[in-house]
Design a protein around this motif. Structure first.
Motif, mmCIF file in Angstrom:
data_model
loop_
_atom_site.group_PDB
_atom_site.id
_atom_site.type_symbol
_atom_site.label_atom_id
_atom_site.label_comp_id
_atom_site.label_asym_id
_atom_site.label_seq_id
_atom_site.Cartn_x
_atom_site.Cartn_y
_atom_site.Cartn_z
ATOM 1 N N LEU A 128 -41.464 87.704 5.728
ATOM 2 C CA LEU A 128 -40.359 88.072 4.863
ATOM 3 C C LEU A 128 -39.301 86.974 4.915
ATOM 4 O O LEU A 128 -38.935 86.511 5.993
ATOM 5 C CB LEU A 128 -39.742 89.405 5.298
ATOM 6 N N GLU A 129 -38.839 86.578 3.741
ATOM 7 C CA GLU A 129 -37.834 85.514 3.678
ATOM 8 C C GLU A 129 -36.765 85.875 2.655
ATOM 9 O O GLU A 129 -37.081 86.144 1.488
ATOM 10 C CB GLU A 129 -38.500 84.196 3.291
ATOM 11 N N ASP A 130 -35.509 85.900 3.088
ATOM 12 C CA ASP A 130 -34.400 86.218 2.194
ATOM 13 C C ASP A 130 -34.029 85.002 1.355
ATOM 14 O O ASP A 130 -33.901 83.892 1.876
ATOM 15 C CB ASP A 130 -33.176 86.676 2.988
ATOM 16 N N MET A 131 -33.861 85.234 0.048
ATOM 17 C CA MET A 131 -33.464 84.180 -0.893
ATOM 18 C C MET A 131 -32.191 84.626 -1.607
ATOM 19 O O MET A 131 -32.204 85.645 -2.300
ATOM 20 C CB MET A 131 -34.550 83.970 -1.962
ATOM 21 N N PRO A 132 -31.089 83.881 -1.459
ATOM 22 C CA PRO A 132 -29.885 84.217 -2.229
ATOM 23 C C PRO A 132 -30.168 84.054 -3.727
ATOM 24 O O PRO A 132 -30.774 83.072 -4.141
ATOM 25 C CB PRO A 132 -28.857 83.186 -1.757
ATOM 26 N N MET A 133 -29.747 85.037 -4.514
ATOM 27 C CA MET A 133 -30.007 85.015 -5.962
ATOM 28 C C MET A 133 -28.709 85.094 -6.759
ATOM 29 O O MET A 133 -28.712 85.512 -7.904
ATOM 30 C CB MET A 133 -30.911 86.190 -6.343
ATOM 31 N N GLY A 134 -27.620 84.710 -6.161
ATOM 32 C CA GLY A 134 -26.333 84.773 -6.845
ATOM 33 C C GLY A 134 -25.365 85.601 -6.031
ATOM 34 O O GLY A 134 -25.719 86.116 -4.974
ATOM 35 N N PRO A 135 -24.159 85.749 -6.525
ATOM 36 C CA PRO A 135 -23.132 86.494 -5.781
ATOM 37 C C PRO A 135 -23.572 87.912 -5.432
ATOM 38 O O PRO A 135 -23.898 88.703 -6.312
ATOM 39 C CB PRO A 135 -21.943 86.517 -6.739
ATOM 40 N N GLY A 136 -23.643 88.198 -4.149
ATOM 41 C CA GLY A 136 -23.953 89.540 -3.673
ATOM 42 C C GLY A 136 -25.399 89.969 -3.808
ATOM 43 O O GLY A 136 -25.726 91.110 -3.509
ATOM 44 N N MET A 137 -26.287 89.102 -4.254
ATOM 45 C CA MET A 137 -27.689 89.486 -4.452
ATOM 46 C C MET A 137 -28.597 88.646 -3.552
ATOM 47 O O MET A 137 -28.540 87.420 -3.591
ATOM 48 C CB MET A 137 -28.095 89.294 -5.915
ATOM 49 N N VAL A 138 -29.379 89.342 -2.748
ATOM 50 C CA VAL A 138 -30.390 88.695 -1.914
ATOM 51 C C VAL A 138 -31.732 89.333 -2.240
ATOM 52 O O VAL A 138 -31.845 90.554 -2.314
ATOM 53 C CB VAL A 138 -30.073 88.857 -0.405
ATOM 54 N N TYR A 139 -32.723 88.494 -2.463
ATOM 55 C CA TYR A 139 -34.074 88.950 -2.760
ATOM 56 C C TYR A 139 -34.953 88.539 -1.585
ATOM 57 O O TYR A 139 -34.888 87.393 -1.144
ATOM 58 C CB TYR A 139 -34.583 88.310 -4.053
ATOM 59 N N THR A 140 -35.736 89.453 -1.070
ATOM 60 C CA THR A 140 -36.611 89.158 0.054
ATOM 61 C C THR A 140 -38.022 88.937 -0.451
ATOM 62 O O THR A 140 -38.624 89.839 -1.043
ATOM 63 C CB THR A 140 -36.602 90.313 1.078
ATOM 64 N N THR A 141 -38.551 87.731 -0.267
ATOM 65 C CA THR A 141 -39.921 87.450 -0.684
ATOM 66 C C THR A 141 -40.883 87.931 0.393
ATOM 67 O O THR A 141 -40.556 87.957 1.583
ATOM 68 C CB THR A 141 -40.158 85.956 -0.961
ATOM 69 N N ILE A 142 -42.073 88.315 -0.051
ATOM 70 C CA ILE A 142 -43.125 88.775 0.855
ATOM 71 C C ILE A 142 -44.268 87.777 0.769
ATOM 72 O O ILE A 142 -44.932 87.671 -0.261
ATOM 73 C CB ILE A 142 -43.656 90.173 0.454
ATOM 74 N N GLY A 143 -44.485 87.042 1.845
ATOM 75 C CA GLY A 143 -45.617 86.131 1.932
ATOM 76 C C GLY A 143 -46.754 86.830 2.657
ATOM 77 O O GLY A 143 -46.575 87.306 3.779
ATOM 78 N N VAL A 144 -47.893 86.926 2.008
ATOM 79 C CA VAL A 144 -49.014 87.670 2.581
ATOM 80 C C VAL A 144 -50.163 86.763 3.017
ATOM 81 O O VAL A 144 -51.192 87.256 3.474
ATOM 82 C CB VAL A 144 -49.544 88.737 1.592
ATOM 83 N N GLY A 145 -49.996 85.456 2.864
ATOM 84 C CA GLY A 145 -51.109 84.550 3.148
ATOM 85 C C GLY A 145 -51.995 84.493 1.923
ATOM 86 O O GLY A 145 -51.622 83.940 0.904
ATOM 87 N N GLU A 146 -53.159 85.106 1.983
ATOM 88 C CA GLU A 146 -54.049 85.183 0.825
ATOM 89 C C GLU A 146 -53.706 86.401 -0.017
ATOM 90 O O GLU A 146 -53.264 87.416 0.482
ATOM 91 C CB GLU A 146 -55.508 85.319 1.290
ATOM 92 N N GLY A 147 -53.937 86.293 -1.302
ATOM 93 C CA GLY A 147 -53.722 87.439 -2.181
ATOM 94 C C GLY A 147 -52.365 87.400 -2.845
ATOM 95 O O GLY A 147 -51.606 86.445 -2.732
ATOM 96 N N THR A 148 -52.051 88.469 -3.542
ATOM 97 C CA THR A 148 -50.818 88.575 -4.316
ATOM 98 C C THR A 148 -49.662 88.925 -3.404
ATOM 99 O O THR A 148 -49.700 89.921 -2.697
ATOM 100 C CB THR A 148 -50.970 89.658 -5.397
ATOM 101 N N GLY A 149 -48.632 88.098 -3.439
ATOM 102 C CA GLY A 149 -47.422 88.365 -2.664
ATOM 103 C C GLY A 149 -46.455 89.195 -3.472
ATOM 104 O O GLY A 149 -46.798 89.766 -4.506
#
Length: 121
Positions: A30-51
């Motif tokens: 799981l990795e947090d990505m700032p997406m603008g003021p007050g918004m953080v999006y957490t990406t899900i890296g699964v290795g293989e397959g759809t994240g």
């Protein structure tokens, strides 16, 4: 496959709890990505397959939910076609930073589905 599932997204009413639960249950990065003021999006890296990703639920009064996204070549045409076929557009075509565009439709049976078109590289 012409239109594969390309992203799965959790809209959570308890994002910190969901992050703890899923990172303990699975070997997800799981990795947090700032997406603008007050918004953080957490990406899900699964290795293989759809994240995917996680974010706070933006639909008041609804339980937390997972939404799958399907890749399309032309987001505007696919969204319009879904509506012509009896679906409802819940979220019109929306840009996502410099990555692409999404929309959310509901099919005639009531199931929600995201559509995604990436920007050309």
């Amino acid at each position: 496959m012409a239109n594969p599932f390309v992203h799965i997204e959790l809209s959570s009413n308890d994002l910190p709890g969901a992050k703890t639960f899923y990172s303990s249950l699975f070997d997800w990065k799981l990795e947090d990505m700032p997406m603008g003021p007050g918004m953080v999006y957490t990406t899900i890296g699964v290795g293989e397959g759809t994240g995917g990703g996680m974010m706070p639920n933006a639909v008041p009064g609804t339980p937390s939910f997972w939404l799958a996204y399907v890749n399309v070549d032309d987001i505007k045409a696919a969204t319009a076609k879904a509506e012509q076929l009896g679906g409802k557009v819940m979220q019109g075509v929306t840009p996502v930073a410099d990555m692409g565009w999404f929309s959310v439709i509901v099919d005639p049976s009531g199931a929600a589905l995201g559509l995604w078109q990436a920007k050309a590289a």
